[in-house]
Structures are given as structure tokens and as C-alpha cells.
Design a protein around this motif. Structure first.
Motif, PDB file in Angstrom:
ATOM      1  N   ARG A 122      26.982  22.540  20.635  1.00 38.34           N
ATOM      2  CA  ARG A 122      27.910  22.164  21.692  1.00 38.34           C
ATOM      3  C   ARG A 122      28.045  23.261  22.750  1.00 38.34           C
ATOM      4  O   ARG A 122      28.297  22.976  23.916  1.00 38.34           O
ATOM      5  CB  ARG A 122      29.286  21.827  21.087  1.00 38.34           C
ATOM      6  N   GLU A 151      28.121  22.175  26.706  1.00 38.70           N
ATOM      7  CA  GLU A 151      29.405  22.196  27.418  1.00 38.70           C
ATOM      8  C   GLU A 151      30.159  23.501  27.140  1.00 38.70           C
ATOM      9  O   GLU A 151      31.268  23.512  26.621  1.00 38.70           O
ATOM     10  CB  GLU A 151      30.245  20.969  27.059  1.00 38.70           C
ATOM     11  N   GLN A 191      33.814  23.971  28.563  1.00 40.26           N
ATOM     12  CA  GLN A 191      34.836  23.206  27.844  1.00 40.26           C
ATOM     13  C   GLN A 191      35.174  23.879  26.516  1.00 40.26           C
ATOM     14  O   GLN A 191      36.346  23.930  26.116  1.00 40.26           O
ATOM     15  CB  GLN A 191      34.352  21.772  27.598  1.00 40.26           C
TER      16      GLN A 191
END
Length: 304
Positions: free
Chosen positions: A147, A151, A154
Motif C-alpha cells: 500500500r 498511496e 494517504q
């Protein structure tokens, strides 16, 4: 007159040169400032405190270890932690609770960090002064998960939001809090696109341990230099990380294959450079069992 003036001028130039050389020699020969040779280490397998407390404490004293980051494992009883922390405290060694998983950076992982802090709150409240943990360290590394690649910003937002909560709770408990961080976090934007994420973390914690893993003391320092300078400004502390374990990420990241003398020389060099900073807490060696293994292997080689 011109001849005398030129001769006098030559003498003056020579005198200035000699004085300059003497001053340079004095600066070289003068002792440098004191070197902070304090060391910390990470102890990940807490179960060994059941049988090896005496060996751990003796090894720590011999190696100059002043702080142990001890992982909290639910399979280890609170009384076993109390016994170990008390033994360490008697020898002037500070023990900080340690835990963290990559997923703790996600919003859903916030509660796991709080579980650690809640456990510490109850543990310390039920412990004698010499049995209390003197700090807590979070080792949260979401960049090892996919992840992070897709991103990153984020994840930083969720990670930083979690840290705000954890720091607030640690402060409520009057418990110093630190974080283990990779050296390259100083080039990662902080939450909301703010300054580097490493600076953001330094501002909120009491200390960080920079995972500046290289087999060169100078490189270890250079990779930590920005964090040391920021911590100087902010009045915080920085440990420079040093890797001793075997790793498949590259021999240049660890002292695993280096001789004992090379390891000692480079550690001293990193400490000497770090000691120029008020924020330098010492070297943090990863990790206890790798350190013992290296010392044992070196001793075996010498006895052959």
C-alpha cells in the motif's frame, strides 16, 4: 632601505607562516570534545528474559548499553517483565517498552497501539518504581507493505493521525515516547504536505532512532545528520542505528561480515561525529541477539 624593507618583510612573512603552522598543530593535537559512547539495543525476543536476565545485564554492562528497547509480548508475564526491568535498573540500564507492526500505521491499526499503551499504563501503575518501564518506542514500518507504493501520502496521513493519539496518551502517562524511523523519511512529505515527515515526528516525540544502516561510521552519521540538526533545534534526542544482523538487502547495510576491529572502529567514528550534536543520544545497535552472536563468533575464531 628598499633591501632592508624587503628583508624585513620576508622575515615577517616567515614568522606569520611559522605561527600559523604552530596554531594548526595545536588545533590538531588538542583533544576533541568528549565522545558519547552510550549505546541502546533492541531486544525482540522477550521470552529470553526468563532464563537469560543475568547474561543480558552482564553483556549490557560490558558493551556500554544504557537503554534496552524490550518488545512487549503477550506470552511474557508481567512479573517476568518486572523482574527483568528491576535487574536492569539496579545496573543503571533504562528499559523502554517496544512494539509495532506495519499495519499499525493504518487507521484500523490505531487501537493496537493504544492496547500497548493501555497495557503499559496498568503495568506501571501496579509496579514498584524500579520495575517501571521508563519509556515506550513504536517501530511502525508501513513501507514494507504494498500500500505504501500505491498511496504513500494517504498512509502518512493515517500514520500521523495515529501517532498524534499515541503521543497524547504517552504524555498523559508522563511516559517518554520514541519512534524508530528510516533515514530517508527526511525526504518524505509530512501530513498535509508539510515539511519532512521525520521532522514532524521529531517535533512530537521525545526521541527517534534513525535506522541509518551502513557498514561505515561516516555514512551512518551522514544519513542521520539532518535528523540530528533538526533535533538540535527542537531540543530532542536522536539515536544513530547500527545493524549487526545478517540481511539479504546488501552487505553494505550491516557489520555482520565485518571484523570485530572494523566494527569497533566504525562505531567509534560514528559516535565521534554524532557527539558534535547536543541531540546525539548514542548508537542504537540492532539487535541484541545478533550482537551476542557476533561477539561469540569472534571469540570462537580467536580460540581456534
Amino acid at each position: 632601505m628598499r633591501f632592508i624593507s624587503a628583508k624585513a618583510k620576508l622575515k615577517l612573512i616567515s614568522l606569520v607562516a611559522v605561527i600559523g603552522l604552530l596554531l594548526l598543530l595545536i588545533l590538531i593535537l588538542l583533544p576533541s570534545g568528549p565522545v558519547n559512547e552510550n549505546k541502546a539495543t533492541w531486544l525482540w525476543d522477550a521470552s529470553i528474559i526468563r532464563s537469560d536476565t543475568d547474561q543480558i545485564i552482564e553483556f549490557s554492562g560490558r558493551e556500554g548499553i544504557t537503554t534496552i528497547f524490550l518488545q512487549i509480548q503477550r506470552g511474557v508475564d508481567a512479573e517476568e517483565y518486572r523482574s527483568f526491568v528491576s535487574a536492569a535498573h539496579q545496573q543503571g540500564i533504562s528499559v523502554h517498552a517496544l512494539d509495532g507492526q506495519p499495519e499499525w500505521a493504518y487507521e484500523a491499526g490505531r487501537s493496537q497501539g493504544m492496547e500497548l499503551l493501555n497495557w503499559l499504563d496498568e503495568y506501571n501503575a501496579a509496579s514498584a518504581p524500579e520495575e517501571k518501564f521508563e519509556g515506550v518506542q513504536f517501530d511502525v514500518e508501513p513501507y514494507v507493505l504494498r500500500r505504501w507504493d500505491v498511496e504513500q501520502q494517504q498512509v502518512v496521513e493515517e500514520w500521523s493521525a495515529n501517532m498524534e493519539v499515541w503521543v497524547a496518551e504517552a504524555n498523559r502517562q508522563n511516559l517518554p515516547i520514541s519512534a524508530a524511523v528510516p533515514f530517508w523519511l527526511d525526504s518524505t512529505p509530512g501530513p498535509g504536505g508539510s515539511d519532512s515527515f521525520s521532522r514532524w515526528i521529531i517535533e512530537r516525540t521525545d526521541a527517534i532512532a534513525v535506522m541509518a544502516y551502513r557498514d561505515s561510521g561516516e555514512q551512518m552519521y551522514e544519513l542521520s545528520k539532518e535528523e540530528l540538526e533538526q533535533a538540535d533545534e527542537l531540543g530532542k534526542l536522536v539515536w544513530i542505528g547500527m545493524e549487526l544482523g545478517d540481511t539479504d538487502e546488501g552487505d553494505h547495510l550491516t557489520f555482520f561480515a565485518k571484523s570485530e576491529q572494523e566494527m569497533e572502529d566504525e562505531a567509534l567514528h560514528a559516535a565521534s561525529l554524532g557527539s558534535e550534536h547536543a541531540s546525539f543520544a548514542g548508537l542504537a545497535v540492532h539487535h541484541y541477539e545478533a550482537w551476542v552472536h557476533k561477539r561469540t563468533a569472534m571469540a570462537d575464531d580467536e580460540n581456534r
